[in-house]
Design a protein around this motif. Structure first.
Motif, mmCIF file in Angstrom:
data_model
loop_
_atom_site.group_PDB
_atom_site.id
_atom_site.type_symbol
_atom_site.label_atom_id
_atom_site.label_comp_id
_atom_site.label_asym_id
_atom_site.label_seq_id
_atom_site.Cartn_x
_atom_site.Cartn_y
_atom_site.Cartn_z
ATOM 1 N N GLY A 46 0.792 -1.291 0.068
ATOM 2 C CA GLY A 46 -0.074 0.191 0.021
ATOM 3 C C GLY A 46 0.878 1.185 0.065
ATOM 4 N N ASN A 248 -3.466 3.384 -1.249
ATOM 5 C CA ASN A 248 -4.122 2.617 -0.631
ATOM 6 C C ASN A 248 -5.135 1.929 -1.222
ATOM 7 O OD1 ASN A 248 -2.257 2.103 1.820
ATOM 8 N ND2 ASN A 248 -3.347 4.045 2.694
ATOM 9 N N SER A 252 -5.849 -1.768 -2.261
ATOM 10 C CA SER A 252 -7.018 -2.735 -1.948
ATOM 11 C C SER A 252 -7.513 -3.168 -2.870
ATOM 12 C CB SER A 252 -7.612 -1.702 -0.852
ATOM 13 O OG SER A 252 -8.533 -0.701 -1.678
ATOM 14 N N LYS A 311 -12.975 5.622 3.164
ATOM 15 C CA LYS A 311 -13.999 4.775 2.828
ATOM 16 C C LYS A 311 -15.128 5.441 2.189
ATOM 17 C CE LYS A 311 -12.473 0.748 5.307
ATOM 18 N NZ LYS A 311 -12.824 -0.249 6.551
#
Length: 319
Positions: A46, A248, A252, A311
């Motif tokens: 990441g 990141n 992901s 998020k």
């Protein structure tokens, strides 16, 4: 104390650069691994790994690597998505040759390093995409621009037909006057694209935020605030502060950084700013600058953590 901190910030990087060749030589002798190998094998996947790889490449004194980096920076200005995904193969090949890394002995190096390369230069590719949108002025004679503006209205105000192109109704969704085109001057069509993406992809959240913007005490101009947050997202992207989040996200999802990721980053900022604004209980709209600056500092502090990933599952608990 301030002078001491200032001296440390200025002197330590110079000392590090001076000692770096010796440190690299010592570690290479001890581990039999080059710096890039030590990073990709030892750093967490990441942002932590990718930023260290990026820094190592930028500090490289090797002529072949320096030339390669210049060519990559030029290529990502206009390359296609397919061409972008092919870049890691070329970079891995050059680095393995220069660093004498044998793939049979170190089979894990190429995929790990190649992933970092993809994230680094897809971020730079994204910068060019965003900059082109920001530099494109809103044009009332451009049918595509006009259709997107009308779609924004229809998505935010589906029960209320627009009476005309020039109308005070635009103020109902937070534009300043009768013609929204004047409000896009600072961020160009990027501001419109961001608002439209929010209303398309996060319908409930968009209506939730729009409703809050009409609060009798804590209300604010939804569209104008949205364009200001486009400016914030753009600044963080251009300065590199947002790299932690984007690296990141890309890691992901096992993807390259893309324009969709930028739009989602913007949506997160807009949704969270709405919450932050209400929690701040502003006296009036004149408090906007102070609250906006405090919010930006909060976001930047979060981005100092290599594990940060904002998020975008924007949950609306109470519309």
């Amino acid at each position: 104390m301030f002078l001491f901190d200032w001296m440390l910030q200025r002197i330590l990087p110079v000392i590090f650069l001076y000692l770096r060749p010796f440190i690299k030589w010592f570690l290479h002798t001890f581990t039999r691994l080059c710096e890039l190998q030590r990073i990709v094998y030892g750093a967490q996947a990441g942002a932590s790994r990718t930023r260290q790889v990026e820094r190592s490449l930028m500090l490289s004194q090797n002529v072949d690597i320096q030339q390669l980096l210049r060519e990559l920076d030029t290529a990502v200005e206009t390359c296609s998505e397919d061409e972008l995904r092919q870049l890691p193969v070329r970079v891995v090949s050059v680095v393995q040759r220069v660093k004498r890394i044998k793939s049979k002995i170190h089979p894990d190096f190429a995929p790990l390093f190649g992933t970092c390369v993809l994230h680094i230069w897809s971020y730079r590719h994204l910068l060019h995409q965003v900059e082109r949108l920001r530099a494109e002025p809103y044009d009332a004679n451009n049918l595509d621009h006009e259709q997107k503006l009308l779609e924004l209205w229809n998505r935010l105000m589906p029960e209320e037909p627009l009476e005309g192109r020039i109308t005070k109704q635009w103020q109902d969704i937070g534009f300043q006057g009768d013609d929204p085109k004047t409000d896009f001057r600072g961020m160009g069509v990027l501001g419109l694209e961001n608002l439209l993406f929010f209303s398309r992809e996060y319908r409930d959240a968009a209506h939730h935020v729009l409703l809050h913007s009409k609060h009798p005490v804590y209300g604010y101009t939804f569209a104008i605030v949205g364009i200001n947050l486009t400016a914030m997202a753009y600044r963080l992207l251009k300065s590199g502060d947002a790299k932690v989040h984007f690296y990141n996200v890309a890691n992901s999802l096992n993807q390259a950084c893309s324009l969709i990721h930028f739009h989602k980053f913007y949506c997160y900022l807009l949704f969270e700013f709405d919450r932050f604004w209400l929690e701040s209980e502003p006296t009036n709209i004149m408090d906007f600058r102070e609250i906006y600056q405090r919010f930006e500092i909060l976001i930047m502090e979060a981005l100092h953590n290599d594990k940060t990933l904002f998020k975008t599952n924007l949950v609306v608990e109470d519309v």
